[in-house]
Write an enzyme that holds these catalytic residues in place. Structure first.
Site, PDB file in Angstrom:
ATOM      1  N   ASN A 132       0.817  -1.229   0.000  1.00  0.00           N
ATOM      2  CA  ASN A 132       0.000   0.000   0.000  1.00  0.00           C
ATOM      3  C   ASN A 132       0.844   1.270   0.000  1.00  0.00           C
ATOM      4  O   ASN A 132       0.413   2.289  -0.531  1.00  0.00           O
ATOM      5  CB  ASN A 132      -1.007  -0.011   1.152  1.00  0.00           C
ATOM      6  CG  ASN A 132      -0.361  -0.074   2.509  1.00  0.00           C
ATOM      7  OD1 ASN A 132       0.724  -0.633   2.648  1.00  0.00           O
ATOM      8  ND2 ASN A 132      -1.004   0.484   3.500  1.00  0.00           N
ATOM      9  N   TYR A 133       2.018   1.200   0.643  1.00  0.00           N
ATOM     10  CA  TYR A 133       2.998   2.296   0.581  1.00  0.00           C
ATOM     11  C   TYR A 133       4.375   1.647   0.440  1.00  0.00           C
ATOM     12  O   TYR A 133       5.165   1.667   1.379  1.00  0.00           O
ATOM     13  CB  TYR A 133       2.950   3.151   1.863  1.00  0.00           C
ATOM     14  CG  TYR A 133       1.776   4.096   1.916  1.00  0.00           C
ATOM     15  CD1 TYR A 133       1.828   5.327   1.266  1.00  0.00           C
ATOM     16  CD2 TYR A 133       0.616   3.761   2.598  1.00  0.00           C
ATOM     17  CE1 TYR A 133       0.746   6.187   1.300  1.00  0.00           C
ATOM     18  CE2 TYR A 133      -0.470   4.622   2.637  1.00  0.00           C
ATOM     19  CZ  TYR A 133      -0.396   5.836   1.981  1.00  0.00           C
ATOM     20  OH  TYR A 133      -1.471   6.696   2.013  1.00  0.00           O
ATOM     21  N   PRO A 134       4.684   1.087  -0.715  1.00  0.00           N
ATOM     22  CA  PRO A 134       5.920   0.309  -0.798  1.00  0.00           C
ATOM     23  C   PRO A 134       7.184   1.132  -0.535  1.00  0.00           C
ATOM     24  O   PRO A 134       8.151   0.616   0.046  1.00  0.00           O
ATOM     25  CB  PRO A 134       5.906  -0.250  -2.217  1.00  0.00           C
ATOM     26  CG  PRO A 134       4.857   0.501  -2.953  1.00  0.00           C
ATOM     27  CD  PRO A 134       3.895   1.041  -1.954  1.00  0.00           C
ATOM     28  N   TYR A 208      -2.528  -8.558  10.194  1.00  0.00           N
ATOM     29  CA  TYR A 208      -2.411  -9.303  11.455  1.00  0.00           C
ATOM     30  C   TYR A 208      -2.371 -10.805  11.173  1.00  0.00           C
ATOM     31  O   TYR A 208      -1.548 -11.521  11.741  1.00  0.00           O
ATOM     32  CB  TYR A 208      -3.591  -8.942  12.376  1.00  0.00           C
ATOM     33  CG  TYR A 208      -3.721  -9.875  13.543  1.00  0.00           C
ATOM     34  CD1 TYR A 208      -2.810  -9.826  14.605  1.00  0.00           C
ATOM     35  CD2 TYR A 208      -4.718 -10.852  13.582  1.00  0.00           C
ATOM     36  CE1 TYR A 208      -2.907 -10.707  15.672  1.00  0.00           C
ATOM     37  CE2 TYR A 208      -4.819 -11.737  14.636  1.00  0.00           C
ATOM     38  CZ  TYR A 208      -3.916 -11.661  15.682  1.00  0.00           C
ATOM     39  OH  TYR A 208      -4.007 -12.535  16.733  1.00  0.00           O
ATOM     40  N   GLU A 228       4.742  -4.962  11.769  1.00  0.00           N
ATOM     41  CA  GLU A 228       3.930  -3.743  11.656  1.00  0.00           C
ATOM     42  C   GLU A 228       2.643  -4.146  10.959  1.00  0.00           C
ATOM     43  O   GLU A 228       2.668  -4.457   9.768  1.00  0.00           O
ATOM     44  CB  GLU A 228       4.673  -2.693  10.842  1.00  0.00           C
ATOM     45  CG  GLU A 228       5.992  -2.354  11.499  1.00  0.00           C
ATOM     46  CD  GLU A 228       6.395  -0.918  11.270  1.00  0.00           C
ATOM     47  OE1 GLU A 228       7.153  -0.409  12.088  1.00  0.00           O
ATOM     48  OE2 GLU A 228       5.958  -0.319  10.274  1.00  0.00           O
ATOM     49  N   GLN A 260      -6.729   2.716   1.783  1.00  0.00           N
ATOM     50  CA  GLN A 260      -5.838   1.562   1.961  1.00  0.00           C
ATOM     51  C   GLN A 260      -4.550   1.966   2.672  1.00  0.00           C
ATOM     52  O   GLN A 260      -3.451   1.736   2.175  1.00  0.00           O
ATOM     53  CB  GLN A 260      -5.516   0.940   0.602  1.00  0.00           C
ATOM     54  CG  GLN A 260      -6.754   0.506  -0.167  1.00  0.00           C
ATOM     55  CD  GLN A 260      -6.435   0.095  -1.591  1.00  0.00           C
ATOM     56  OE1 GLN A 260      -6.560  -1.048  -1.959  1.00  0.00           O
ATOM     57  NE2 GLN A 260      -6.005   1.033  -2.406  1.00  0.00           N
ATOM     58  N   CYS A 262      -2.543   1.852   6.518  1.00  0.00           N
ATOM     59  CA  CYS A 262      -2.638   1.190   7.821  1.00  0.00           C
ATOM     60  C   CYS A 262      -3.227   2.158   8.837  1.00  0.00           C
ATOM     61  O   CYS A 262      -3.888   1.753   9.777  1.00  0.00           O
ATOM     62  CB  CYS A 262      -1.269   0.700   8.264  1.00  0.00           C
ATOM     63  SG  CYS A 262      -0.002   1.956   8.175  1.00  0.00           S
ATOM     64  N   TRP A 425       7.255   4.765  15.098  1.00  0.00           N
ATOM     65  CA  TRP A 425       6.014   4.217  14.524  1.00  0.00           C
ATOM     66  C   TRP A 425       5.850   2.806  15.073  1.00  0.00           C
ATOM     67  O   TRP A 425       6.706   1.953  14.846  1.00  0.00           O
ATOM     68  CB  TRP A 425       6.130   4.208  13.001  1.00  0.00           C
ATOM     69  CG  TRP A 425       4.878   3.779  12.297  1.00  0.00           C
ATOM     70  CD1 TRP A 425       4.688   2.615  11.592  1.00  0.00           C
ATOM     71  CD2 TRP A 425       3.651   4.504  12.231  1.00  0.00           C
ATOM     72  NE1 TRP A 425       3.420   2.582  11.099  1.00  0.00           N
ATOM     73  CE2 TRP A 425       2.751   3.728  11.474  1.00  0.00           C
ATOM     74  CE3 TRP A 425       3.226   5.729  12.747  1.00  0.00           C
ATOM     75  CZ2 TRP A 425       1.447   4.136  11.215  1.00  0.00           C
ATOM     76  CZ3 TRP A 425       1.934   6.143  12.489  1.00  0.00           C
ATOM     77  CH2 TRP A 425       1.055   5.347  11.735  1.00  0.00           C
TER      78      TRP A 425
HETATM   79  P1  NAD Z   1      -0.359  -9.285   3.689  1.00  0.00           P
HETATM   80  O1  NAD Z   1      -0.257  -9.751   5.097  1.00  0.00           O
HETATM   81  O2  NAD Z   1      -1.321  -9.974   2.795  1.00  0.00           O
HETATM   82  O3  NAD Z   1       1.060  -9.442   2.961  1.00  0.00           O
HETATM   83  C1  NAD Z   1       2.225  -8.791   3.420  1.00  0.00           C
HETATM   84  C2  NAD Z   1       3.447  -9.501   2.878  1.00  0.00           C
HETATM   85  O4  NAD Z   1       3.552 -10.789   3.449  1.00  0.00           O
HETATM   86  C3  NAD Z   1       3.443  -9.705   1.372  1.00  0.00           C
HETATM   87  O5  NAD Z   1       4.735  -9.438   0.885  1.00  0.00           O
HETATM   88  C4  NAD Z   1       3.075 -11.170   1.224  1.00  0.00           C
HETATM   89  O6  NAD Z   1       3.548 -11.770   0.048  1.00  0.00           O
HETATM   90  C5  NAD Z   1       3.764 -11.762   2.435  1.00  0.00           C
HETATM   91  N1  NAD Z   1       3.219 -13.034   2.937  1.00  0.00           N
HETATM   92  C6  NAD Z   1       1.935 -13.475   2.861  1.00  0.00           C
HETATM   93  N2  NAD Z   1       1.828 -14.674   3.504  1.00  0.00           N
HETATM   94  C7  NAD Z   1       3.056 -14.988   3.982  1.00  0.00           C
HETATM   95  C8  NAD Z   1       3.583 -16.065   4.751  1.00  0.00           C
HETATM   96  N3  NAD Z   1       2.825 -17.089   5.131  1.00  0.00           N
HETATM   97  N4  NAD Z   1       4.889 -16.035   5.090  1.00  0.00           N
HETATM   98  C9  NAD Z   1       5.671 -14.992   4.734  1.00  0.00           C
HETATM   99  N5  NAD Z   1       5.235 -13.935   4.006  1.00  0.00           N
HETATM  100  C10 NAD Z   1       3.945 -13.940   3.642  1.00  0.00           C
HETATM  101  O7  NAD Z   1      -0.622  -7.734   3.745  1.00  0.00           O
HETATM  102  P2  NAD Z   1      -0.815  -6.690   2.541  1.00  0.00           P
HETATM  103  O8  NAD Z   1      -2.121  -6.942   1.898  1.00  0.00           O
HETATM  104  O9  NAD Z   1       0.397  -6.654   1.693  1.00  0.00           O
HETATM  105  O10 NAD Z   1      -0.868  -5.302   3.334  1.00  0.00           O
HETATM  106  C11 NAD Z   1      -2.030  -4.811   3.935  1.00  0.00           C
HETATM  107  C12 NAD Z   1      -1.923  -4.939   5.453  1.00  0.00           C
HETATM  108  O11 NAD Z   1      -0.721  -4.341   5.899  1.00  0.00           O
HETATM  109  C13 NAD Z   1      -3.035  -4.176   6.159  1.00  0.00           C
HETATM  110  O12 NAD Z   1      -3.486  -4.948   7.258  1.00  0.00           O
HETATM  111  C14 NAD Z   1      -2.329  -2.915   6.656  1.00  0.00           C
HETATM  112  O13 NAD Z   1      -2.931  -2.292   7.759  1.00  0.00           O
HETATM  113  C15 NAD Z   1      -0.976  -3.441   6.971  1.00  0.00           C
HETATM  114  N6  NAD Z   1       0.016  -2.364   6.980  1.00  0.00           N
HETATM  115  C16 NAD Z   1       0.558  -1.975   8.163  1.00  0.00           C
HETATM  116  C17 NAD Z   1       1.471  -0.936   8.203  1.00  0.00           C
HETATM  117  C18 NAD Z   1       2.075  -0.470   9.510  1.00  0.00           C
HETATM  118  O14 NAD Z   1       2.987   0.336   9.459  1.00  0.00           O
HETATM  119  N7  NAD Z   1       1.610  -0.921  10.659  1.00  0.00           N
HETATM  120  C19 NAD Z   1       1.845  -0.306   7.020  1.00  0.00           C
HETATM  121  C20 NAD Z   1       1.284  -0.727   5.819  1.00  0.00           C
HETATM  122  C21 NAD Z   1       0.375  -1.761   5.811  1.00  0.00           C
END
Ligand code: NAD
Length: 456
Positions: A132-134, A208, A228, A260, A262, A425
């Site tokens: 979402n913010y790579p 999560y 995070e 989108q 976090c 953060w």
């Molecule tokens: P996601 O959990 O689907 O995927 C995140 C990453 O994990 C991806 O690179 C994915 O390929 C990888 N992944 C998936 N399953 C895995 C596994 N079993 N083992 C290892 N890696 C695995 O999340 P997303 O859709 O990419 O991002 C959205 C989520 O991220 C939202 O919940 C958002 O709130 C959160 N987020 C949090 C922050 C923060 O700073 N707290 C910042 C941005 C996004």
């Protein structure tokens, strides 16, 4: 792996995914290269990151376009993100020397004893990132990690792969060795394969649900873990605000990046005295948002990046309607090619509704009327998450009192959906463990080594 444009479902590119064995080989390369990178004078590593910063500014338009094409982020917001990365780099460049310097903490002339702490890199770290913010969530990790002398195996989200490859190319042009920063390409299975490698730290940004799996996998290895994760971030609007200004600021906080983020505003509580006026202003604001081609400069709302999220939103809408919420804007999928959902606002919501409990991660928000500050605080804290929370009021003392009682990593007074490189953060509860940004977000990529030195 096919890379599709979420706005049109057109094929943008095909890239080859990593396999378990190629991931293993990448770890071996990084392991071999890391000590020489760590042995360079800090100035050399800082200079390299400085050149990377320059290359980002030179390539900004290309990078923004790629980000918009693969993630669907409206182009102005893509530019904003990349420009925002520059400020974060500047912070790391300015603070790294002070944080990484070895410290003498005790000397005793009589016993000729000296105690010192040095800050050693962790070694090879895995950086598993979100889409979402790579630039932000990746850069919060790989930039300070590289500065501190680590090698990084960087797994961009499968939805932001081209951006990840751009980042790698620019780091190499800046002088980071190709074995010190290595992209790992693929989806969940490749992420899981990366976690089976004996890395020295795991820095994850994502949901999560995935965070739980990542934590469990990394725990077995006794590697440092940072997670995070998501949020269900609340805002409380008190009865003494400028209603129009508050509605405009909060609507932006809820709908920027098509909701989108976090730290998007996902729940709004409004004092009963101004509730109706606020709702009117808020809905007018949201109805003014331009939904459209993300490559068009005037678009504010783009497509959702991930198609399955359309179903999540559809279910939240149905559940809210069934339980008596009032739909005031949007409410449905926009038909046609691509992953489009209308900007959606509900009033008369409550905490029986999924909309007010589960992360939505899309252009949708619920507004709930509250009787007083105490009720607002109780509802704000009624969540498993704790990433950010905010209050809008003219009264600073009131804001401080409320924010002191809210359980979350960041709190906001008269602002929202905001991240600063100068502040740590972090999240509470299901929003994660560990810290990026701030000076703690540099130190976290090091391990303190204790030196007990006694001259004869
Ligand atoms: P996601 O959990 O689907 O995927 C995140 C990453 O994990 C991806 O690179 C994915 O390929 C990888 N992944 C998936 N399953 C895995 C596994 N079993 N083992 C290892 N890696 C695995 O999340 P997303 O859709 O990419 O991002 C959205 C989520 O991220 C939202 O919940 C958002 O709130 C959160 N987020 C949090 C922050 C923060 O700073 N707290 C910042 C941005 C996004």
């Amino acid at each position: 792996m096919k890379i599709l444009n979420p706005a049109t479902h057109a094929l943008i590119a095909e890239v080859s995914e990593d396999s378990a064995s190629s991931v293993r080989a990448k770890l071996a390369r990084a392991r071999f290269a890391q000590p020489a990178w760590a042995a360079l004078p800090l100035k050399k590593r800082l200079d390299t990151i400085r050149v990377f910063r320059t290359r980002i500014t030179e390539m900004l338009e290309t990078l923004a376009r790629t980000l918009t094409l693969e993630v669907g982020k409206p182009i102005r917001q893509s530019r904003n993100e990349i420009n925002g990365l520059l400020g974060r780099i500047d912070f790391f460049l300015a603070e790294a020397r002070r944080i990484l310097r070895a410290e003498k903490v005790y000397t005793d002339a009589k016993s000729k004893l000296e105690e010192r702490i040095s800050h050693e890199p962790l070694g090879v770290i895995a950086n598993i990132s979100a889409w979402n913010y790579p630039y932000f969530v990746g850069g919060n990790v790989f930039i300070p990690a590289l500065i501190a002398g680590n090698a990084v195996l960087y797994k961009p989200s499968e939805y932001a792969t081209l951006t990840g490859l751009h980042i790698a190319a620019l780091l190499y042009e800046a002088g980071v060795p190709t074995d010190v920063f290595i992209p790992v390409v693929g989806g969940p299975a490749v992420g899981a394969a990366l976690l089976r490698q004996p890395v020295d730290g795991v820095f994850f940004t994502g949901s999560y649900a995935t965070g739980v799996k990542v934590g469990a996998a990394a725990g077995r290895r006794m590697a440092k873990v940072q997670l995070e994760l998501g949020g269900k971030d609340p805002i409380y609007v008190c009865d003494d605000v400028d209603v129009k200004a508050a509605a405009a600021g909060i609507a932006d906080g809820a709908f920027y990046n098509t909701g989108q983020s976090c730290c998007s505003v996902e729940r709004i509580y409004v004092h009963q005295k101004i509730h109706d006026a606020f709702v009117n202003s808020f809905v007018a604001e949201v109805k003014g948002f331009k939904v459209g081609d993300p490559l068009d400069d005037s678009s504010y709302i783009g497509p959702l990046t991930r198609r399955p999220q359309l179903d999540v939103l559809r279910r939240q809408v149905a559940d809210a309607k069934r339980k008596g919420a009032t739909l005031l804007a949007g409410g449905g999928i926009i038909k046609g090619k691509g992953n489009w959902f209308e900007p959606t606002v509900f009033a008369n919501v409550d905490h029986r509704m999924v909309l007010m409990k589960d992360e939505s991660f899309g252009p949708i928000v619920g507004i709930q009327k509250v009787a007083n500050d105490a009720e607002a605080i109780k509802l704000m804290n009624d969540t498993e998450y704790g990433l950010t929370a905010g209050v809008y009021t003219a009264d600073e003392k009131r804001a401080r009192r409320i924010l002191a009682e809210v359980h979350s990593g960041s709190v906001y007074w008269n602002c929202c959906d905001r991240v600063s490189p100068r502040l740590p953060w972090s999240g509470v509860g299901h929003s994660g463990i560990g810290v990026t940004l701030g000076t703690a977000g540099i130190a976290t990529f090091t391990r303190p080594k204790a030196w007990h030195m006694k001259a004869n």
